[in-house]
Design an enzyme around this catalytic site. Structure first.
Site, PDB file in Angstrom:
ATOM      1  N   ASP A 279       0.828  -1.205   0.000  1.00  0.00           N
ATOM      2  CA  ASP A 279       0.000   0.000   0.000  1.00  0.00           C
ATOM      3  C   ASP A 279       0.870   1.266   0.000  1.00  0.00           C
ATOM      4  O   ASP A 279       1.683   1.461   0.903  1.00  0.00           O
ATOM      5  CB  ASP A 279      -0.888  -0.071   1.261  1.00  0.00           C
ATOM      6  CG  ASP A 279      -2.051   0.882   1.211  1.00  0.00           C
ATOM      7  OD1 ASP A 279      -2.092   1.745   0.323  1.00  0.00           O
ATOM      8  OD2 ASP A 279      -2.924   0.760   2.083  1.00  0.00           O
ATOM      9  N   ASP A 339     -10.691   3.895  -1.356  1.00  0.00           N
ATOM     10  CA  ASP A 339     -11.291   2.840  -0.528  1.00  0.00           C
ATOM     11  C   ASP A 339     -12.805   2.732  -0.703  1.00  0.00           C
ATOM     12  O   ASP A 339     -13.514   3.738  -0.716  1.00  0.00           O
ATOM     13  CB  ASP A 339     -11.014   3.115   0.958  1.00  0.00           C
ATOM     14  CG  ASP A 339      -9.543   2.949   1.289  1.00  0.00           C
ATOM     15  OD1 ASP A 339      -8.726   2.829   0.356  1.00  0.00           O
ATOM     16  OD2 ASP A 339      -9.215   2.955   2.485  1.00  0.00           O
TER      17      ASP A 339
HETATM   18  C1  GLA Z   1      -5.592   2.119   2.740  1.00  0.00           C
HETATM   19  C2  GLA Z   1      -6.076   0.988   1.854  1.00  0.00           C
HETATM   20  C3  GLA Z   1      -7.106   0.170   2.611  1.00  0.00           C
HETATM   21  C4  GLA Z   1      -6.467  -0.377   3.879  1.00  0.00           C
HETATM   22  C5  GLA Z   1      -5.914   0.756   4.719  1.00  0.00           C
HETATM   23  C6  GLA Z   1      -5.094   0.242   5.889  1.00  0.00           C
HETATM   24  O1  GLA Z   1      -6.601   3.025   3.019  1.00  0.00           O
HETATM   25  O2  GLA Z   1      -6.627   1.492   0.668  1.00  0.00           O
HETATM   26  O3  GLA Z   1      -7.577  -0.883   1.800  1.00  0.00           O
HETATM   27  O4  GLA Z   1      -5.454  -1.284   3.550  1.00  0.00           O
HETATM   28  O5  GLA Z   1      -5.068   1.592   3.961  1.00  0.00           O
HETATM   29  O6  GLA Z   1      -4.509   1.259   6.636  1.00  0.00           O
END
Ligand code: GLA
Length: 513
Positions: A279, A339
């Site tokens: 990420d 997200d």
């Molecule tokens: C980001 C990602 C999510 C999750 C969070 C964890 O927002 O897009 O899917 O993994 O981080 O902190």
């Protein structure tokens, strides 16, 4: 006299140029409401001037590249390119040892007010700090420069979209060893494993605040023994996934893999990890926008060097058209958007609208990832969750359940384990479905299969509506094809076309062959 005025006019832009060249800084006051690791950062602008043109770097909490800079006397304009691939226009005014910079067209403040000013591109007044025309990261954050980017071949994994469970949507930072074990048990007892859900993925917040004395990443107290947990998950016929990122910290502020890529990959392989979600988050603080691909490829190479087959999932929210290069950096799947949330608005926007134009990049081993499932988390109706499942399967999306499997209702279990619908997602041809027609809120989708075509009739409107489709419209030329309704589990008689009353926010999903 005339001669002097003439040369002064000529010199004016060049004087400005010399004054602009170098490093400029602004030190924001501490924020009493922010935790120590989230205090506002120093803002730095570095300009490299060539006549009346310039390039450079700007650093707020993220590194941005300055392009197309122009000097006109004391007035400057430039574009700032950030890691998302977005360019924004800036302007500035030079006044001796002070330089005021702001966005040329600042975004409108969010509805209901919100903070204007610096964070939103409002004016910031910088002071000349040095003549240095190259930006260097603070010593503790430096990394080896990447060589020229070269694509790498596939790792041979994820020939169909990965299926499993991920902790984030339901548990966020509350995930721990016990809940993961419980989830593994429930995945088996509910029939989810037999329906294809194999990967049990721990998302963010498993990491300890510090590495050990040898620089190895460690778990925090929620995960006392990751290798034992992996053994447990494997003993159930399942696989274990983990999470990190290319930056110094994860999105939730935990330790990530920056400058420890090979070491972390070796640690995960030794634990028995089978899947990595990687990420971006704080990586913008240490990488220039054009380093994004190489930063992702670095971990792909590190994973491969371990010799363990580990699925590699990129999470950078679709930035810089990731679908065009996700495979080249060694990714098996890549998030295409921000997200997901457990609401009809969020799910339908991501699933129906934000996947357009990406289908050609999906193929066995490489998948667009519209984010994890929200099915069973309570924010949508069962009808809407059926649409969520159908749409993700039409999109050949990874199917990572995001609910509490231990306590799901029968109807949620039926939605998640509908094998006829899952078969559309897992079809060997690996072709991502597309919308073929949109009449207002009514949409017809098709997904070519190894044998036949899957058809989705989606109603995004607020009232039940009739949706019709002819087989020729979805590429079926066969007379009298076999037609099956995949939610009703029944064969239909429909020689050339089909019409159905589809409930509000609902779907009729067919297999035609
Ligand atoms: C980001 C990602 C999510 C999750 C969070 C964890 O927002 O897009 O899917 O993994 O981080 O902190």
């Amino acid at each position: 006299m005339r001669k002097m005025v003439f040369s002064l006019v000529l010199l004016a832009p060049l004087l400005g140029a010399a004054e602009l060249s170098g490093t400029w800084k602004f030190q924001p006051p501490p924020d009493p409401n922010a935790p120590p690791n989230r205090q506002p950062r120093e803002i730095v602008y570095v300009f490299k001037v060539d006549g009346t043109k310039f390039t450079g770097t700007s650093v707020t909490n993220a590194i941005g590249d300055i392009r197309n800079g122009t000097i006109d006397g004391t007035h400057i304009t430039f574009d700032r390119l950030d890691a998302s691939g977005n360019k924004a226009a800036y302007k500035g005014e030079l006044n001796g040892d002070e330089l005021t910079v702001e966005m040329a067209n600042p975004p409108a403040p969010p509805p209901g007010g919100g903070r204007g000013g610096r964070g939103r591109g409002g004016p910031v007044t910088l002071k000349r700090a040095s003549d240095e025309t190259e930006y260097t990261l603070p010593a503790e954050l430096q990394h080896k420069p990447f060589g020229p980017f070269k694509p790498i071949g596939p790792n041979g994994l994820a020939k169909t979209p990965p299926m499993g469970w991920n902790s984030w949507n339901k548990f966020a930072s509350k995930v721990d060893d016990a809940s993961v074990r419980g989830m593994a048990d429930a995945i088996v007892s509910s029939g989810m494993r037999d329906a294809g859900y194999i990967y049990v993925n721990i998302d963010d917040t498993w990491e300890a605040p510090q590495r050990d004395k040898d620089g190895n990443i460690q778990t925090n107290q929620k995960f006392p023994d990751m290798k034992a947990l992996a053994n447990y998950v494997h003993s159930k016929g399942l696989k274990l996934g983990i999470y990190s990122g290319p930056g110094p910290r994860t999105c939730a502020g935990y330790l990530a893999s920056y400058n420890h890529e090979e070491q972390d990959a070796r640690t995960w392989a030794a634990w028995g990890i089978d899947y990595l979600k990687y990420d971006w988050c704080s990586a913008s603080e240490v990488y220039h926008p054009e380093e994004l691909k190489s930063a992702y490829q670095k971990m792909a190479l590190a994973l491969r060097a371990t010799g363990r087959p580990i699925i590699y999932s990129l999470c950078e929210y679709g930035w810089q058209k990731v679908q065009e290069w996700g495979a080249d950096v060694g990714g098996n799947l890549w998030r295409t958007t921000g997200d997901i949330r457990d609401s009809w608005d969020s799910m339908s926007r991501i699933g129906f609208d934000q996947q357009v134009g990406r289908a050609q990049y999906a193929n066995p081993g490489h998948w667009n990832d519209p984010d994890m499932l929200e099915i069973g988390n309570g924010g949508m109706t069962d009808t809407e969750y059926r649409t969520h499942m159908s749409l993700w399967c039409m999109l050949a999306a990874p199917l990572l359940a995001g609910n509490d499997i231990r306590s799901m209702t029968e109807s949620i279990k039926e939605i998640l384990t509908n094998k006829e619908v899952i078969a559309i997602d897992q079809d060997k041809a690996g072709i991502q479905g597309v919308r073929v027609r949109k009449d207002g809120d009514l949409e017809v989708w098709k997904k070519p299969l190894a044998k036949g075509v899957a058809v989705g009739l989606f109603n995004r409107g607020n009232d039940t509506a009739k949706i019709s489709v002819s087989w020729s419209e979805v590429g079926i030329t066969k007379k009298n094809p076999k037609v099956r309704d995949l939610w009703a589990h029944e064969d239909l008689k429909a020689a050339e076309s089909y019409s159905a009353d589809v409930p509000s926010h609902g779907v009729v999903m067919l297999r035609v062959e």
